[in-house]
Scaffold this motif. Sequence first.
Motif, PDB file in Angstrom:
ATOM      1  N   GLY A  54      44.383  38.356  44.546  1.00  0.00           N
ATOM      2  CA  GLY A  54      43.836  38.925  43.321  1.00  0.00           C
ATOM      3  C   GLY A  54      44.765  39.945  42.698  1.00  0.00           C
ATOM      4  O   GLY A  54      44.965  39.965  41.478  1.00  0.00           O
ATOM      5  N   ALA A  55      45.359  40.809  43.527  1.00  0.00           N
ATOM      6  CA  ALA A  55      46.281  41.828  43.011  1.00  0.00           C
ATOM      7  C   ALA A  55      47.513  41.184  42.383  1.00  0.00           C
ATOM      8  O   ALA A  55      47.980  41.601  41.318  1.00  0.00           O
ATOM      9  CB  ALA A  55      46.690  42.776  44.132  1.00  0.00           C
ATOM     10  N   ALA A  69      35.674  48.204  28.828  1.00  0.00           N
ATOM     11  CA  ALA A  69      35.277  46.798  28.746  1.00  0.00           C
ATOM     12  C   ALA A  69      36.365  45.840  29.198  1.00  0.00           C
ATOM     13  O   ALA A  69      36.094  44.662  29.455  1.00  0.00           O
ATOM     14  CB  ALA A  69      34.863  46.460  27.307  1.00  0.00           C
ATOM     15  N   ARG A  70      37.593  46.312  29.345  1.00  0.00           N
ATOM     16  CA  ARG A  70      38.687  45.443  29.772  1.00  0.00           C
ATOM     17  C   ARG A  70      38.703  45.237  31.284  1.00  0.00           C
ATOM     18  O   ARG A  70      39.360  44.313  31.782  1.00  0.00           O
ATOM     19  CB  ARG A  70      40.026  46.036  29.341  1.00  0.00           C
ATOM     20  N   MET A  71      37.995  46.094  32.033  1.00  0.00           N
ATOM     21  CA  MET A  71      38.042  46.035  33.486  1.00  0.00           C
ATOM     22  C   MET A  71      37.307  44.805  33.993  1.00  0.00           C
ATOM     23  O   MET A  71      36.147  44.571  33.645  1.00  0.00           O
ATOM     24  CB  MET A  71      37.413  47.289  34.093  1.00  0.00           C
ATOM     25  N   ILE A  72      37.962  44.011  34.822  1.00  0.00           N
ATOM     26  CA  ILE A  72      37.334  42.831  35.405  1.00  0.00           C
ATOM     27  C   ILE A  72      36.521  43.205  36.638  1.00  0.00           C
ATOM     28  O   ILE A  72      35.480  42.608  36.922  1.00  0.00           O
ATOM     29  CB  ILE A  72      38.403  41.776  35.735  1.00  0.00           C
ATOM     30  N   ALA A  73      36.980  44.185  37.379  1.00  0.00           N
ATOM     31  CA  ALA A  73      36.247  44.700  38.546  1.00  0.00           C
ATOM     32  C   ALA A  73      36.657  46.153  38.724  1.00  0.00           C
ATOM     33  O   ALA A  73      37.639  46.609  38.138  1.00  0.00           O
ATOM     34  CB  ALA A  73      36.576  43.890  39.798  1.00  0.00           C
ATOM     35  N   LEU A 126      36.921  36.603  35.780  1.00  0.00           N
ATOM     36  CA  LEU A 126      36.983  36.023  37.123  1.00  0.00           C
ATOM     37  C   LEU A 126      35.560  35.872  37.623  1.00  0.00           C
ATOM     38  O   LEU A 126      34.910  36.861  37.972  1.00  0.00           O
ATOM     39  CB  LEU A 126      37.792  36.910  38.080  1.00  0.00           C
ATOM     40  N   ILE A 127      35.056  34.655  37.603  1.00  0.00           N
ATOM     41  CA  ILE A 127      33.686  34.381  38.063  1.00  0.00           C
ATOM     42  C   ILE A 127      33.738  33.926  39.504  1.00  0.00           C
ATOM     43  O   ILE A 127      34.481  32.991  39.838  1.00  0.00           O
ATOM     44  CB  ILE A 127      33.025  33.315  37.176  1.00  0.00           C
ATOM     45  N   ARG A 167      38.599  38.531  43.301  1.00  0.00           N
ATOM     46  CA  ARG A 167      38.154  39.370  42.188  1.00  0.00           C
ATOM     47  C   ARG A 167      38.292  40.848  42.545  1.00  0.00           C
ATOM     48  O   ARG A 167      38.710  41.667  41.718  1.00  0.00           O
ATOM     49  CB  ARG A 167      36.702  39.040  41.837  1.00  0.00           C
ATOM     50  N   SER A 168      37.956  41.204  43.784  1.00  0.00           N
ATOM     51  CA  SER A 168      38.096  42.604  44.214  1.00  0.00           C
ATOM     52  C   SER A 168      39.549  43.047  44.152  1.00  0.00           C
ATOM     53  O   SER A 168      39.856  44.140  43.658  1.00  0.00           O
ATOM     54  CB  SER A 168      37.565  42.772  45.638  1.00  0.00           C
ATOM     55  N   GLY A 169      40.468  42.200  44.647  1.00  0.00           N
ATOM     56  CA  GLY A 169      41.877  42.557  44.611  1.00  0.00           C
ATOM     57  C   GLY A 169      42.402  42.722  43.200  1.00  0.00           C
ATOM     58  O   GLY A 169      43.187  43.636  42.914  1.00  0.00           O
ATOM     59  N   PHE A 170      41.956  41.857  42.314  1.00  0.00           N
ATOM     60  CA  PHE A 170      42.326  41.975  40.900  1.00  0.00           C
ATOM     61  C   PHE A 170      41.835  43.316  40.353  1.00  0.00           C
ATOM     62  O   PHE A 170      42.574  44.044  39.680  1.00  0.00           O
ATOM     63  CB  PHE A 170      41.698  40.821  40.116  1.00  0.00           C
ATOM     64  N   GLY A 171      40.587  43.646  40.678  1.00  0.00           N
ATOM     65  CA  GLY A 171      40.017  44.904  40.208  1.00  0.00           C
ATOM     66  C   GLY A 171      40.719  46.114  40.793  1.00  0.00           C
ATOM     67  O   GLY A 171      40.912  47.126  40.102  1.00  0.00           O
ATOM     68  N   TYR A 172      41.113  46.041  42.079  1.00  0.00           N
ATOM     69  CA  TYR A 172      41.845  47.154  42.682  1.00  0.00           C
ATOM     70  C   TYR A 172      43.118  47.444  41.880  1.00  0.00           C
ATOM     71  O   TYR A 172      43.416  48.603  41.559  1.00  0.00           O
ATOM     72  CB  TYR A 172      42.256  46.819  44.120  1.00  0.00           C
ATOM     73  N   ALA A 173      43.886  46.373  41.597  1.00  0.00           N
ATOM     74  CA  ALA A 173      45.159  46.554  40.896  1.00  0.00           C
ATOM     75  C   ALA A 173      44.936  47.052  39.469  1.00  0.00           C
ATOM     76  O   ALA A 173      45.664  47.929  38.981  1.00  0.00           O
ATOM     77  CB  ALA A 173      45.932  45.237  40.883  1.00  0.00           C
ATOM     78  N   GLN A 174      43.914  46.518  38.817  1.00  0.00           N
ATOM     79  CA  GLN A 174      43.639  46.926  37.438  1.00  0.00           C
ATOM     80  C   GLN A 174      43.191  48.384  37.382  1.00  0.00           C
ATOM     81  O   GLN A 174      43.655  49.155  36.526  1.00  0.00           O
ATOM     82  CB  GLN A 174      42.577  46.011  36.829  1.00  0.00           C
TER      83      GLN A 174
END
Length: 321
Positions: A301-302, A168-172, A318-319, A215-222
């Motif tokens: 995002g990353a 549930a912590r994953m943004i993407a 991140l909307i 948002r995709s870049g944030f999700g990649y790093a996460q």
Amino acid sequence: MADVPAIGVVAIGRNEGERLKRCLASIGGGVPVVYVDSASTDGSPEAARAAGAIVLPLDLARPFTAARARTEGAALLFDRHPETSLVMFVDGDCELEAGWLTTAADFLAAHPDFAAVGGRRRERHPEASFYNALADYEWRQPAGETDSCGGDAMMRADAYRAVGGFDARMIAGEEPELCSRLRATRWRIMRLDAPMTIHDAATFRFSQWWRRGVRSGFGYAQAWRATRGQGQPLYNRELSRAFGWGAALPLVSIALAIAVHPLAILLWPGVNLLQIARWSGRVGVRHATLAAVAHFAELAGALRYMWRAMRGDAGGTLIYK
């Protein structure tokens, strides 16, 4: 769907309006549906109740993420319908194609070593904007066994619960992260060459597309951080591309311009133009240009994730619509 009583559906959304109504109508009768709402202000919860869905409004005290919505929706589905053996996850801006639930359930019944199955997603209005057309192009993934499914997919309830469900912590990137845990326990993932969902991106502005890239870049790093201990962390290639094209190449160009010759600053735009020219023959100039620009959105995002992680707060929302 009397022939597949063990199927349940979890739909998630935020201010999807008519798209949500189409989504719920496409599921058909006899299938239990949980709709998880992230603080909609357009009457979505009321529309979902009118369609017969169990409605779960997310607690505003915690950040909204698709992973959290799916996690809480699946938990409620299993609580209300413990007999559920197959759960179909679908986004509220998607409409199920006729026959998909049966197609997916039949595949899983015939292939007990597969935990999840997806199909073909297509855009409802690819002609409405270039960004919609780009999304439609992105959905054209090859059929066959794959490492991960997308947000629309049917999963075995027992396999899903055995690995702890979505994080549930994953943004993407929550689906690849979940699928990596499924594969680590020897489950397999399939993408069928069969119509599954009709997506309505409704993306008409560069700013919307840019936020999606961030948002995709944030999700990649996460996701990379969450799976880095598995030997093959997720999104190595995507992050290398974002940092290489978006950061390393500009910095090298600047350093050469300072140390060697001012014209070396042209290395950065020159290499990007060559990249665009190479891609344009395959996907067109506009698509190739946006693909090059996407490196910078993903890098942003990353870097945002890295900054949050350094402060001990890598969650949030991140909307992008």
